[in-house]
Design an enzyme around this catalytic site. Sequence first.
Site, PDB file in Angstrom:
ATOM      1  CB  ILE A 144      -1.317  -0.939   9.580  1.00 44.60           C
ATOM      2  CG1 ILE A 144       0.171  -1.047  10.422  1.00 44.60           C
ATOM      3  CG2 ILE A 144      -2.465  -0.978  10.610  1.00 44.60           C
ATOM      4  CD1 ILE A 144       0.495  -0.025  11.451  1.00 44.60           C
ATOM      5  CG  ASP A 145      -6.970  -3.861   6.287  1.00 45.60           C
ATOM      6  OD1 ASP A 145      -7.002  -2.666   5.567  1.00 45.60           O
ATOM      7  OD2 ASP A 145      -7.674  -4.738   6.270  1.00 45.60           O
ATOM      8  CD  GLU A 192      -2.853   1.284   2.339  1.00 41.46           C
ATOM      9  OE1 GLU A 192      -2.949   0.522   3.193  1.00 41.46           O
ATOM     10  OE2 GLU A 192      -3.674   2.334   2.164  1.00 41.46           O
ATOM     11  CB  THR A 245      -3.947   3.074   9.167  1.00 40.23           C
ATOM     12  OG1 THR A 245      -3.309   2.178   8.666  1.00 40.23           O
ATOM     13  CG2 THR A 245      -3.285   4.148   9.597  1.00 40.23           C
ATOM     14  CG  ASP A 277      -7.300  -2.762   1.128  1.00 39.67           C
ATOM     15  OD1 ASP A 277      -6.813  -2.360   2.303  1.00 39.67           O
ATOM     16  OD2 ASP A 277      -7.766  -2.027   0.318  1.00 39.67           O
ATOM     17  CG  ASP A 297      -3.015  -2.817   4.080  1.00 42.03           C
ATOM     18  OD1 ASP A 297      -2.386  -2.265   4.737  1.00 42.03           O
ATOM     19  OD2 ASP A 297      -4.114  -2.801   3.924  1.00 42.03           O
TER      20      ASP A 297
HETATM   21  C1  IPD Z   1      -8.707   0.567   4.844  1.00 42.23           C
HETATM   22  C2  IPD Z   1      -9.581  -0.397   5.953  1.00 42.23           C
HETATM   23  C3  IPD Z   1     -11.008   0.174   5.990  1.00 42.23           C
HETATM   24  C4  IPD Z   1     -11.837   0.389   4.361  1.00 42.23           C
HETATM   25  C5  IPD Z   1     -10.779   0.907   3.522  1.00 42.23           C
HETATM   26  C6  IPD Z   1      -9.401   0.340   3.708  1.00 42.23           C
HETATM   27  P1  IPD Z   1      -6.318   0.891   5.771  1.00 42.23           P
HETATM   28  O1  IPD Z   1      -7.594   0.224   4.850  1.00 42.23           O
HETATM   29  O2  IPD Z   1      -9.443  -1.604   5.382  1.00 42.23           O
HETATM   30  O3  IPD Z   1     -11.719  -0.696   6.819  1.00 42.23           O
HETATM   31  O4  IPD Z   1     -12.813   0.855   4.543  1.00 42.23           O
HETATM   32  O5  IPD Z   1     -11.263   1.088   2.324  1.00 42.23           O
HETATM   33  O6  IPD Z   1      -8.557   1.218   2.736  1.00 42.23           O
HETATM   34  O7  IPD Z   1      -6.103   2.328   4.891  1.00 42.23           O
HETATM   35  O8  IPD Z   1      -6.531   0.963   7.084  1.00 42.23           O
HETATM   36  O9  IPD Z   1      -5.223  -0.112   5.395  1.00 42.23           O
HETATM   37 CA    CA Z   2      -5.799  -1.690   3.885  1.00 43.10          CA
HETATM   38 CA    CA Z   3      -2.703   0.049   5.093  1.00 44.48          CA
END
Ligand code: IPD
Ligand code: CA
Ligand code: CA
Length: 272
Positions: A95-96, A70, A98, A221, A93
């Site tokens: 940190i999914d 990402e 964040t 993701d 990813d």
């Molecule tokens: C996000 C999370 C969030 C989702 C966003 C993603 P991130 O990833 O998964 O729940 O609604 O579309 O981009 O930015 O925390 O890696």
């Molecule tokens: Ca993510």
């Molecule tokens: Ca992320």
Amino acid sequence: MKNFAQERFDHAQELIYQAGKVLYQAKLEQSAISEKSGHQDLVTRWDQQTEQFLRRSILAAYPDDAIVGEEYSSMGGESAAMAVNNSCTWYIDPIDGTTNFINQHRHYAISIGCYQAEEPLFGLVLDVEQQELYWACRGEGAFCNETQLHTSQREQISQLLLNTPGVLYTFLKPHSCRDGLIRLAHDVRGVRSMGSVALELCAVAAGESDLLVAMRSSPWDHNAARIILNEAGGSICALSGQPLPLDSASPILAANSQSLLQKIWREYCQGE
Ligand code: IPD
Ligand code: CA
Ligand code: CA
């Protein structure tokens, strides 16, 4: 001798635990947080450091593999963007979730998926604070730590839980399926939002939820968790009803089975 995929899986497992340990102990200072496209799209120094650590470690062991992450989509020159010959592409990813990492320090995950051409090899999603590793190797089932995962058997719509990580985008912003998804929200037993596409797909894999809709999901993701979901008996597609592409962002629809996926798509998404 270990085979091609097993060797990478073992390596990925070591790396994800190492990276998880660092995030678990992280003390997040305000100066480590910055906005990307706006105040709802954040990145921290910890996202960046984690991705750099994973990229460097993977490329040191497998220099011909490609990494799609990402935070540094083009880091590492050509070999980082395109796998050579029959080597692999890793989707990372760091940190999914964040926003959860920043505001709650829980409900966030590290996600690592590995593919050879279009073929899934394995996926790992570490729920860092719960210390739960969701993982699957193609054809061998899905697991959370040592426990095998199976999706729920629920079929009756009034008994289903629907997860959606981006409530604003699913139900409030205009898009072609919005009316159908609002109808679906009325028909199911409840709607949940955790704020992590990867963890919410794993919740469907674990039978804790039955459906997932995410309007904004990128390869990093969902490409690890989709392997886990499929191995647990679930199914995923683009919200358009087409197969979910590997290398581009797409709204997604996922369900505990192929038949439920088709039914939900026909009744709530098709022709909306
Ligand atoms: C996000 C999370 C969030 C989702 C966003 C993603 P991130 O990833 O998964 O729940 O609604 O579309 O981009 O930015 O925390 O890696
Ligand atoms: Ca993510
Ligand atoms: Ca992320």
